[in-house]
Design a protein around this motif. Sequence first.
Motif, mmCIF file in Angstrom:
data_model
loop_
_atom_site.group_PDB
_atom_site.id
_atom_site.type_symbol
_atom_site.label_atom_id
_atom_site.label_comp_id
_atom_site.label_asym_id
_atom_site.label_seq_id
_atom_site.Cartn_x
_atom_site.Cartn_y
_atom_site.Cartn_z
ATOM 1 N N ARG A 87 -63.948 -76.245 17.861
ATOM 2 C CA ARG A 87 -63.905 -75.034 18.673
ATOM 3 C C ARG A 87 -65.347 -74.544 18.834
ATOM 4 O O ARG A 87 -66.058 -74.370 17.841
ATOM 5 C CB ARG A 87 -63.048 -73.960 17.997
ATOM 6 N N ILE A 88 -65.761 -74.350 20.096
ATOM 7 C CA ILE A 88 -67.115 -73.865 20.368
ATOM 8 C C ILE A 88 -67.105 -72.344 20.237
ATOM 9 O O ILE A 88 -66.389 -71.652 20.955
ATOM 10 C CB ILE A 88 -67.571 -74.256 21.787
ATOM 11 N N GLU A 89 -67.907 -71.822 19.305
ATOM 12 C CA GLU A 89 -67.857 -70.386 19.033
ATOM 13 C C GLU A 89 -69.094 -69.644 19.513
ATOM 14 O O GLU A 89 -69.122 -68.419 19.513
ATOM 15 C CB GLU A 89 -67.657 -70.155 17.527
ATOM 16 N N THR B 243 -71.728 -69.534 22.761
ATOM 17 C CA THR B 243 -72.005 -70.066 24.107
ATOM 18 C C THR B 243 -73.304 -69.494 24.646
ATOM 19 O O THR B 243 -73.493 -69.375 25.847
ATOM 20 C CB THR B 243 -70.842 -69.733 25.062
ATOM 21 N N THR C 131 -75.227 -75.001 24.000
ATOM 22 C CA THR C 131 -73.801 -74.681 24.150
ATOM 23 C C THR C 131 -73.576 -73.658 25.261
ATOM 24 O O THR C 131 -72.477 -73.138 25.424
ATOM 25 C CB THR C 131 -73.219 -74.123 22.826
ATOM 26 N N PHE D 201 -70.519 -73.995 27.743
ATOM 27 C CA PHE D 201 -69.120 -73.973 27.292
ATOM 28 C C PHE D 201 -68.522 -72.585 27.491
ATOM 29 O O PHE D 201 -69.247 -71.580 27.599
ATOM 30 C CB PHE D 201 -69.028 -74.329 25.794
ATOM 31 N N THR E 105 -66.287 -69.567 25.746
ATOM 32 C CA THR E 105 -66.080 -69.102 24.371
ATOM 33 C C THR E 105 -64.736 -69.608 23.849
ATOM 34 O O THR E 105 -63.730 -69.547 24.561
ATOM 35 C CB THR E 105 -66.115 -67.573 24.308
ATOM 36 N N ILE F 164 -72.125 -72.530 15.857
ATOM 37 C CA ILE F 164 -71.848 -72.899 17.254
ATOM 38 C C ILE F 164 -70.509 -73.616 17.393
ATOM 39 O O ILE F 164 -69.865 -73.528 18.422
ATOM 40 C CB ILE F 164 -72.979 -73.772 17.860
ATOM 41 N N ALA F 165 -70.077 -74.320 16.340
ATOM 42 C CA ALA F 165 -68.807 -75.054 16.444
ATOM 43 C C ALA F 165 -68.195 -75.201 15.063
ATOM 44 O O ALA F 165 -68.905 -75.373 14.067
ATOM 45 C CB ALA F 165 -69.028 -76.428 17.061
ATOM 46 N N LEU G 154 -75.825 -80.297 14.984
ATOM 47 C CA LEU G 154 -74.393 -80.570 15.127
ATOM 48 C C LEU G 154 -74.074 -81.875 14.408
ATOM 49 O O LEU G 154 -74.749 -82.883 14.619
ATOM 50 C CB LEU G 154 -74.038 -80.686 16.614
ATOM 51 N N PHE H 206 -73.130 -80.380 26.250
ATOM 52 C CA PHE H 206 -74.278 -80.066 25.393
ATOM 53 C C PHE H 206 -75.591 -80.396 26.118
ATOM 54 O O PHE H 206 -76.571 -79.679 25.999
ATOM 55 C CB PHE H 206 -74.213 -80.852 24.076
#
Lengths: 751, 225
Positions: free
Chosen positions: B119-121, B123, B128, B131, B133, B165-166, B193, B214
């Motif tokens: 899950r991309i948290e 942005t 990121t 992406f 949110t 971020i993820a 990452l 990315f």
Amino acid sequence: MSIDTTAQASATPDAQQPWSELGLKADEYDRIKVILGRRPTSAELAMYSVMWSEHCSYKSSKVHLRQFGDKAPKTDALLVGMGENAGVVDVGDGYAVTFKVESHNHPSYVEPYQGAATGIGGIVRDILTMGARPVAVMDPLRFGPADAPDTQRVLPGIVAGIGGYGNCLGLPNIGGEVVFDQSYLGNPLVNALCVGVMKHEDILLATASGTGNLVVLFGAKTGGDGIGGVSVLASETFDADGPAKRPSVQVGDPFTEKVLIECCLEIFAEDIIVGIQDLGGAGISCATSELASNGDGGMHVILDSVPLRDATLSPEEILMSESQERMCAILEPANLDRFMEICAKWDVDAVVIGTVNSSGRLTIEWQGEQIVDVPPRTVAHEGPVYNRPFAKPASQDALVANSAASLARPTSADEFVETVLTLVGSPNLADKSWITSQYDRYVLGNTASATPEDAGMVRIDDSTSRGVAISTDCNARFTMLNPYLGAQLALSEAYRNVAATGARPLAVTNCLNFGSPEDPSVMWQFSEAVTGLADACLTLGVPVTGGNVSFYNQTGETAILPTPVVGVLGVIDDVHTHLSHGLPADGLTLIVLGETKAEFDGSEWAHAVHAHLGGQPPQPDLEAERQLAEVLITAATDGMVSAAHDLSDGGLAQAVVEMCLRGNRGATLNLSGDAFTGLWSESVARAVVAVTSEQSAGLLALAQQHGVPAAVMGTSGGTSFVVNSPDVTFSIALDTLREVHTATLPALFDH
Amino acid sequence: MSPRVGVVTFPGSLDDRDAQRAIRLAGAEPVALWHGTTDLSKVDAVVLPGGFSYGDYLRAGAIARFAPIMASIIDAANDGMPVFGICNGFQVLCESHLLPGALTRNDHLHFICRDQKLRIENTTSAFTYGFNTNQEIVIPLKNGEGSYIADERTLDELEATGRIIARYIDGNPNGSRRDIAGITNEAGNVVGLMPHPEHAVEAGFGPSLDGLTFFTSVLSRLVNA
């Protein structure tokens, strides 16, 4: 310590030598004396003993292996045939692919992690030596029963070793096999396959030509590890007062190998070498004698130049060390500076150890004295050749007479459900991701297909998406029942697996794992298997490009099941058209291609449910395999099917369950005949495909055009695996199947 | 002129060519950078790729951190240049103290390669930005030392400042604290990452095309800068 020079050997013809301890026979030792006109020096004796070992000389198998050449099908695809480090095939667009499978069975049993790791390292260097960039590896593995204590010891170590070395090299591991059988307890099989890619003009050979050219050793320093790896050498033979015994299993360093690969590829790109050879079994003895033998025939080596990790090594030990991550190149003196510059860039040690000459002799000096003076061909290529006696084992007829026909079969719906679940969860058919998830399958970014698909597939050109597919297979139970047919069945399955991804099979490699060649029963198995494989390769038009023989796979009197692992390489114009086996949608029609007969002897059902082995294996039908392959290849190229899976171990039931689990959707099979035969027969030349209503007519017409029987057997959809038949109707929830399929290996090894 | 994104090759780097391919597919010009020089070849951003730099000897990333090129990268990062460390590159960024915390051995002690849901948290970071949110993505994960660890205060701070971020979802693959898959620095220009977006940029290779974002994120930043 005095040095045993050639002069001393001439002066003391009657000195006692440990030829027997080194594994040489009396007549072999006598032959060396005839060749040299004197007794060998201790260094020469060391070289002959390792190079004339079974592993290096193929002395028991040579007379049989000739069939692969004699019966080779006519093909334009073969660019380099057997006898080099690896065969090379033309895959189109100016690309050539080289591939080979090798064994590292015994070291992996002694020291699972390092044995398996250096198995990868060795085969990767073989591929690199041909001038190719290695692009993928695969590992066919065989173990004793999954729940045996010793399997608990060797399997995790072997898997970690393959991952630890291969992952660090940056080569995707795209497939292989994991098979459990009692016969491998005490002798697991660890085979390793590597495939590499190059342009036609970049093919390199192991040859030392050009008088005055330099012999350069580069890579890791030479240590005491791996001495005796290919022979029965005992270290105290040479130096009773020296350091403790050396480990006979090599120790690998994947980082050094990775750097060596990149260094070699940069050297190859500048076209500054004449020949190259990797150092594997038999180390410097092998590399120098093979290079000299293939070239102008003369070479002089100053052994003191070899960089050592251990300064106490004797010259004999240096000649025989199997230290990993070393290469030997031949180059013109004018190119030396550039060669050294590239090695320095990659922090790779490189040193000139000798020169090529026209003497026709391989001479080696140590501390200014001559310790070797031999004709190199006699070491490398003119070793002994044996016609070992072979005879069908007395027990074979009884084995074949004991068919699976009388075994109890399921009759009620509950018994059918139980049989499906037993097979889906049996170690041989269970999900292998506990093992394969320890391997990097993504690195290099070209992996189009990997385990658990029928074959691994990698793209070899970004711009055209041309790719190659490889599968390795062998049902050793079939080979036990009939080695001639069993070897043909191994080829059939690998050929079918490659075709089931949409690639056209092109060429074959093999790793022939057998018991002791001194046992006539084993030699009979070997000779039958080689003949069967050679005959089938001729019929299918796929040449054997190389491979490896591994004998003495037995503990005590009992040999392993004869296990001729066959690897088939195929080519596909565009990897985007490849087929996979997951069901991609509901409402697809399932069509079984090929003819299903009542063939259960040696099957996974007989093995997993009844622990039975006897009878005759399924009858191979090579022409039917060829036609099935044509259908699958055309169907892939023209987008005529939505999924495909070959039928083999565990029959239709296993194949459709795997398609369901991979696609995460159910399927219903409507069988018209005997349900047991329909579900678990292991008849050859069959595949199951899934088609949309638009694809259906075209696929059926294509099958008819090739004379391949095609029967609509079911549809995809729902959340269960459902079977309807005149005898029985049953249903199993996918969740149950997934749980049973995936629980087996973690339950055994995850602790 | 399209932005130039450098990819460092250390001895033992494995995914360097893959990262170059991803950069090309995203529309930028990949530039190969060599560990042994201090020359950044006038690149606009840098990727530290996956692999086993220097064999991961001593500790993953611990030797690479002292490579000559890293001195230049640390300076450039402190001046705001976008720097993206993937897997081994993330380890190098932590060893270089451009990012807090460390990556340790997976809790189950095995190397693991699988398709991983994230899950991309964040942005807003350089990588990121493109992406949505809480967007869920699937990209390959492959590591032996991917378990993110830091002291509780650092973890709290990363959460409070939106610098995670993820996160791993549907199963933590390696024992990472608070399911952390990737983090960024305070300025948002340095991102680490553990999973591999460069293996999810092309149809037919990898589980999705989710990884491409990315690389396109940093391009839109550079072009609009």
